[in-house]
Design a protein around this motif. Structure first.
Motif, PDB file in Angstrom:
ATOM      1  N   TYR A 112      35.574  38.199  49.429  1.00 56.88           N
ATOM      2  CA  TYR A 112      34.822  37.016  49.009  1.00 56.88           C
ATOM      3  C   TYR A 112      34.136  37.253  47.664  1.00 56.88           C
ATOM      4  O   TYR A 112      34.137  36.384  46.784  1.00 56.88           O
ATOM      5  N   HIS A 113      33.539  38.419  47.530  1.00 56.56           N
ATOM      6  CA  HIS A 113      32.806  38.727  46.303  1.00 56.56           C
ATOM      7  C   HIS A 113      33.740  38.757  45.103  1.00 56.56           C
ATOM      8  O   HIS A 113      33.383  38.290  44.007  1.00 56.56           O
ATOM      9  N   GLU A 114      34.964  39.263  45.286  1.00 55.93           N
ATOM     10  CA  GLU A 114      35.913  39.304  44.176  1.00 55.93           C
ATOM     11  C   GLU A 114      36.303  37.895  43.745  1.00 55.93           C
ATOM     12  O   GLU A 114      36.368  37.597  42.548  1.00 55.93           O
ATOM     13  N   PHE A 115      36.561  37.028  44.716  1.00 50.29           N
ATOM     14  CA  PHE A 115      36.891  35.643  44.361  1.00 50.29           C
ATOM     15  C   PHE A 115      35.714  34.960  43.677  1.00 50.29           C
ATOM     16  O   PHE A 115      35.878  34.294  42.646  1.00 50.29           O
ATOM     17  N   LEU A 116      34.530  35.119  44.242  1.00 51.21           N
ATOM     18  CA  LEU A 116      33.353  34.432  43.701  1.00 51.21           C
ATOM     19  C   LEU A 116      33.029  34.903  42.286  1.00 51.21           C
ATOM     20  O   LEU A 116      32.757  34.076  41.394  1.00 51.21           O
ATOM     21  N   THR A 117      33.033  36.210  42.067  1.00 56.57           N
ATOM     22  CA  THR A 117      32.690  36.717  40.735  1.00 56.57           C
ATOM     23  C   THR A 117      33.752  36.346  39.703  1.00 56.57           C
ATOM     24  O   THR A 117      33.424  36.016  38.557  1.00 56.57           O
ATOM     25  N   THR A 118      35.028  36.368  40.119  1.00 53.49           N
ATOM     26  CA  THR A 118      36.094  35.990  39.187  1.00 53.49           C
ATOM     27  C   THR A 118      35.984  34.516  38.817  1.00 53.49           C
ATOM     28  O   THR A 118      36.094  34.144  37.639  1.00 53.49           O
ATOM     29  N   ALA A 119      35.768  33.670  39.830  1.00 49.55           N
ATOM     30  CA  ALA A 119      35.624  32.237  39.564  1.00 49.55           C
ATOM     31  C   ALA A 119      34.384  31.951  38.731  1.00 49.55           C
ATOM     32  O   ALA A 119      34.422  31.144  37.785  1.00 49.55           O
ATOM     33  N   SER A 120      33.273  32.603  39.044  1.00 49.24           N
ATOM     34  CA  SER A 120      32.037  32.391  38.294  1.00 49.24           C
ATOM     35  C   SER A 120      32.194  32.807  36.839  1.00 49.24           C
ATOM     36  O   SER A 120      31.744  32.104  35.920  1.00 49.24           O
ATOM     37  N   GLU A 121      32.832  33.955  36.630  1.00 53.68           N
ATOM     38  CA  GLU A 121      33.036  34.440  35.265  1.00 53.68           C
ATOM     39  C   GLU A 121      33.899  33.466  34.471  1.00 53.68           C
ATOM     40  O   GLU A 121      33.612  33.160  33.308  1.00 53.68           O
ATOM     41  N   TRP A 122      34.960  32.970  35.103  1.00 56.11           N
ATOM     42  CA  TRP A 122      35.864  32.046  34.411  1.00 56.11           C
ATOM     43  C   TRP A 122      35.156  30.734  34.089  1.00 56.11           C
ATOM     44  O   TRP A 122      35.284  30.201  32.986  1.00 56.11           O
TER      45      TRP A 122
END
Length: 956
Positions: free
Chosen positions: A473-483
């Motif tokens: 979950y954290h990987e998806f959230l941080t990747t989406a947030s960064e983008w």
């Protein structure tokens, strides 16, 4: 011979009849070119700085369900009463609210390192000693602190919007910061209002402008009276004890401005910073002891969240993207963590992460446009299942936002519903385009979460499975947030190209007009001076002036050179005057034995160029840090270490020298205009004396006072300066030609038998003298304004800039260098731009001086006394002090040019005289600015997707 002279005059008359560039045409073409340039720039700005796309409406019950497209309309939820809606949210979320009251304490401009330290090191001892209670909470693990990175621009309004909505604002929010409008996007305040919360606000009135009519009780103060460091916080704290004893509110916002104001006045190491931090610590202590520490487990729970909107630079400014400016604070006091070790971690988060964290702690939907990731460490009091549920809700919200910008994410009726094989293992490597990568990351997290639930049902799940699911979950959230945070908004290429084309055409017109005017001047010189070559020969200084612009244009493609542009201006300007020094030395060597008069003029011109170079070297060393090298030692830092009293003496000495130098410059008219000189002296002596009095009165403590007396004195100075200069500009042009008639008609020098020629000479002398006095008034009045508005440390650079410009005009107008007029005007322009950086300005918003723009106003007079327009004008005067001084000096410059030649005065109409006099001083700055503008907009067009487009290129 007489025949040769007759032939030249006939050619000259023929050229006059064939010349098509009349004064009227030159004026119309120039105005049209400027209008086209403004239109092109407006089109470019409209395309380059669009509003960030945002989802309309507010999150509701649908946010607790998986993303579905088309979305389900919860009509029933919109007609529920607030308490019913709150109960519905709690039932759907699956997460019990952790708190029922929130105290949001905003300390404007507080860098996180003042409280948490930096790079694993503790804060400076002085700051730790100033905040003993806060440090004890951190040491005893009763508070959890984070370095919350703020996105540029680091000014208050967009940072507040980021904290309550989780959205990353547009770059132009820095302009809206000075005229805040109501926030219409989804945000926490609106969500709290929908569930019936009662909210209070004490402090910065920006909250009242963002959320009009929302707060039950409020007491707003203006954030722009930066000279006030006392009342601005006392007005907040005076209500605090009473409000803490009340139970009729759910949200209390406290916005303290004192730390930010102390920074603007004296920098982050100001002597006022320690006492101000102690005052903030007392507020934290009061809230903690009276609210947090006394609450019982069976009563409602209150969370104290201490945040800052941004940090500050070494000089106390902000607005840019440096680490010091983006280092804001997020300090949670009142969390009940199962894992006490989490209370001591000073990890880094994003400022937008605050919005989803608070939303899930209080059981309301995450705002629609949130780009943040919840802070997992603050949820350790929840069960594993509840923590995973919180991450799931955050993922659904970000997935909806991603779909708004990536429509291909939707497959079938649901987002990322299925892939070809119909299932995911949760351990695949995600590749492909952006859409496929986000779907892969999301579906991996969903698969792992589903597997964890199944294993939990069979009691076979382990802590490792939980950790892996959290990580997915954290990987998806941080990747989406960064983008989402770094995604450049779509810029319409057609609009950008149209703007560039318009500015390019404008640039060509201005350069063409300057070329035609130069060609006409050359032909006239050729007809009146037989030694002038028939071909337009390019001298070294002319070639270098062109090379100057080529180097400057090429440097704009480098982000590092944009950040450190001051080095280019200082180097090229110094080199330009070294070229003139070389020519002056050659001239002295070749004409040394001719006449004493020429030798004297050559020595004066040599000394003038040396004075420019020496002053330039001092100016370069005054502020030489730029953007990335602020730690380098320079003269200003050395003087600040010496103490405020030394700076005050230097400021007084610089002010006196500016006044003396200006009066000496005016006294050059004494042989011809004794009465006029005496009158103008007395007119400007009063504001000059008042400026010195203001300096003595307001800088005794090393920072500017903001009392009623100093504000009134500043207003008086503005009024007298404006009235004096305006009066001279209006009266003098009509007065001097008449007053000049009598001495000229009785003079032996007026030997012409032609009365019309005699009148022309009278008018010419009158115009020159009036231009000289008006130009002097512009320059002296501008310098007095800068002594009043600029920081005390910049008083000496103002003096040196005046020395440079006067020395340059002496060199250009009273020497035998015979420079082309466009080269002379370009030289003054170069001095103005180099001086811009010598005053500490850079291509970042952080160096804009806000403090000086409010000398007209005083906070005791109330918010109504504040004028955005007047403050904006003063801010412009401070920021562009040097370029404007160079442009204002053009009025005196044209009065010093030799107009005795028939090219100017004999048998010429007034339109031609104006064209020859004002043509280059107007066209050259416009042309140079136009070249810089078109070159940089082309760079922006090419760099529109560059990593540093918002942090480096856009601020310039």
């Amino acid at each position: 011979s007489p025949q040769g002279n007759a032939h030249i005059l006939s050619l000259w008359a023929k050229h006059r009849t064939m010349s098509t560039l009349t004064c009227t045409k030159l004026t119309l073409y120039t105005m049209a070119a400027v209008a086209v340039q403004i239109t092109g720039l407006s089109l470019f700005l409209l395309g380059f700085f669009p509003s960030k796309p945002a989802l309309s409406g507010f999150s509701g019950a649908e946010s607790f369900r998986p993303p579905e497209f088309p979305p389900v309309d919860d009509r029933n939820a919109t007609i529920l009463f607030p308490d019913q809606l709150s109960s519905l949210y709690q039932d759907l979320s699956g997460i019990p609210p952790s708190f029922d009251r929130l105290i949001l304490m905003v300390i404007d401009g507080l860098p996180a390192e003042f409280v948490l330290g930096k790079d694993g090191l503790p804060p400076p001892k002085a700051f730790m000693d100033a905040m003993p209670h806060t440090q004890s909470l951190l040491a005893n693990k009763k508070a959890t602190g984070y370095h919350a990175k703020a996105a540029p621009p680091t000014v208050t309004m967009p940072r507040l919007k980021a904290m309550v909505s989780g959205s990353v604002g547009g770059f132009l929010d820095v302009a809206f910061n000075f005229n805040t409008q109501a926030l219409l996007d989804d945000n926490l305040i609106a969500q709290f209002l929908r569930i019936g919360w009662k909210m209070l606000m004490l402090g910065d009135e920006t909250w009242l402008k963002l959320f009009p009519g929302v707060f039950t009780r409020h007491d707003g103060v203006s954030s722009f009276f930066v000279k006030d460091t006392v009342l601005v916080d006392q007005n907040v704290s005076r209500h605090l004890a009473d409000e803490l004893d009340r139970t009729d509110w759910n949200l209390l916002i406290l916005h303290y401005l004192g730390v930010d104001h102390v920074g603007h006045i004296g920098g982050r190491n100001s002597i006022l910073m320690g006492p101000k931090l102690s005052e903030m610590d007392e507020v934290v202590k009061m809230i903690h002891l009276r609210t947090i520490q006394t609450q019982k487990s069976d009563q409602g729970r209150t969370l104290l969240l201490v945040v800052s909107d941004h940090g500050m630079t070494e000089y106390g400014n902000h607005g840019g993207s440096s680490q010091e400016e983006t280092d804001s604070l997020a300090l949670f006091i009142g969390l009940r963590n199962h894992d006490n070790e989490s209370a001591t971690t000073n990890t880094k988060i994003k400022q937008v992460d605050i919005a989803p964290t608070l939303a899930l702690h209080y059981g309301v939907p995450i705002p629609k446009n949130n780009a943040g990731v919840l802070i997992v460490e603050t949820f350790t009091s929840l069960t594993d299942d509840q923590q995973l549920r919180a991450l799931e809700l955050n993922s659904w919200q970000l997935l909806r936002l991603l779909h708004a910008q990536l429509p291909d994410l939707a497959r079938g009726g649901f987002l990322c519903d299925v892939v070809s094989d119909g299932h995911r293992s949760g351990t695949s490597v995600c590749k492909g385009n952006v859409e496929e990568m986000f779907c892969c990351l999301y579906l991996d997290a969903v698969a792992l979460h589903k597997s964890w639930r199944l294993k939990k049902g069979f009691r076979s799940n382990s802590k490792d499975d939980y950790t892996i699911t959290m990580s997915a979950y954290h990987e998806f959230l941080t990747t989406a947030s960064e983008w989402l945070s770094h995604r450049a908004t779509d810029k319409p290429f057609g609009l950008l190209a149209s703007g560039v084309i318009a500015m390019f055409l404008s640039c060509l017109v201005l350069l063409g007009l300057a070329f035609l005017l130069g060609k006409e001047v050359h032909l006239r010189e050729k007809h009146h001076h037989s030694e002038v070559s028939s071909n337009m020969k390019w001298y070294l200084e002319e070639k270098f002036s062109l090379a100057f612009m080529v180097v400057l244009v090429l440097s704009m493609g480098s982000s590092s050179l944009v950040e450190e542009e001051q080095y280019i201006w200082h180097f090229l300007t110094s080199t330009f005057y070294l070229v003139l020094l070389r020519k002056s030395i050659q001239l002295i060597h070749s004409t040394f034995s001719l006449s004493n008069g020429k030798n004297k003029r050559n020595c004066i011109q040599l000394c003038s160029i040396v004075a420019v170079l020496i002053s330039g070297r001092v100016l370069r060393g005054w502020h030489q840090g730029g953007v990335n090298w602020t730690q380098l030692p320079d003269i200003s830092k050395w003087l600040e270490k010496a103490g405020s009293s030394q700076i005050k003496y230097i400021q007084l000495a610089s002010g006196l020298l500016v006044i003396c130098l200006s009066f000496c410059t005016l006294s050059l008219l004494w042989p011809k205009r004794k009465r006029l000189v005496v009158v103008v002296w007395f007119i400007y002596l009063l504001p000059a004396s008042l400026v010195l009095l203001y300096i003595i009165k307001n800088h005794d403590s090393g920072f500017e006072a903001s009392g009623d007396g100093s504000t009134l004195l500043a207003q008086i100075i503005y009024g007298i300066l404006g009235t004096s200069t305006l009066g001279i500009v209006i009266i003098l042009p009509w007065l001097l030609p008449v007053r000049n008639s009598k001495p000229c008609l009785n003079s032996d020098s007026c030997s012409s038998s032609d009365p019309s020629s005699e009148i022309s000479e009278i008018l010419l002398l009158g115009i020159k003298d009036s231009s000289y006095v008006i130009g002097w008034g512009y320059m002296f009045g501008w310098c007095l304004l800068q002594l009043l508005l600029q920081p005390p440390i910049n008083s000496t650079p103002i003096l040196l800039l005046l020395v440079q410009i006067l020395a340059s005009m002496s060199c250009f107008c009273h020497s035998d260098l015979r420079l082309k007029q466009w080269v002379e005007v370009a030289g003054l322009y170069y001095l103005g731009m180099a001086g811009h950086f010598s005053l500490g300005n850079t291509n970042t918003l952080a160096t804009i001086d806000v403090a000086g723009a409010y000398t007209l106003f005083h906070p005791c007079q109330g918010v109504s006394s504040h004028s955005t327009l007047l403050s904006g004008i003063l801010m412009f005067i401070i920021t562009y002090a040097s370029p404007m001084l160079a442009l204002l000096s053009m009025v005196m410059y044209i009065s010093l040019k030799d107009t005795s030649s028939p090219v100017y005065s004999q048998n010429l109409d007034s339109g031609h005289f104006l064209k020859m006099t004002l043509g280059f001083p107007c066209l050259v700055p416009l042309s140079l600015n136009s070249i810089i503008l078109i070159a940089y907009t082309i760079v922006l067009l090419l760099m529109r997707n560059h990593l540093f487009v918002w942090s480096v290129f856009s601020p310039k």
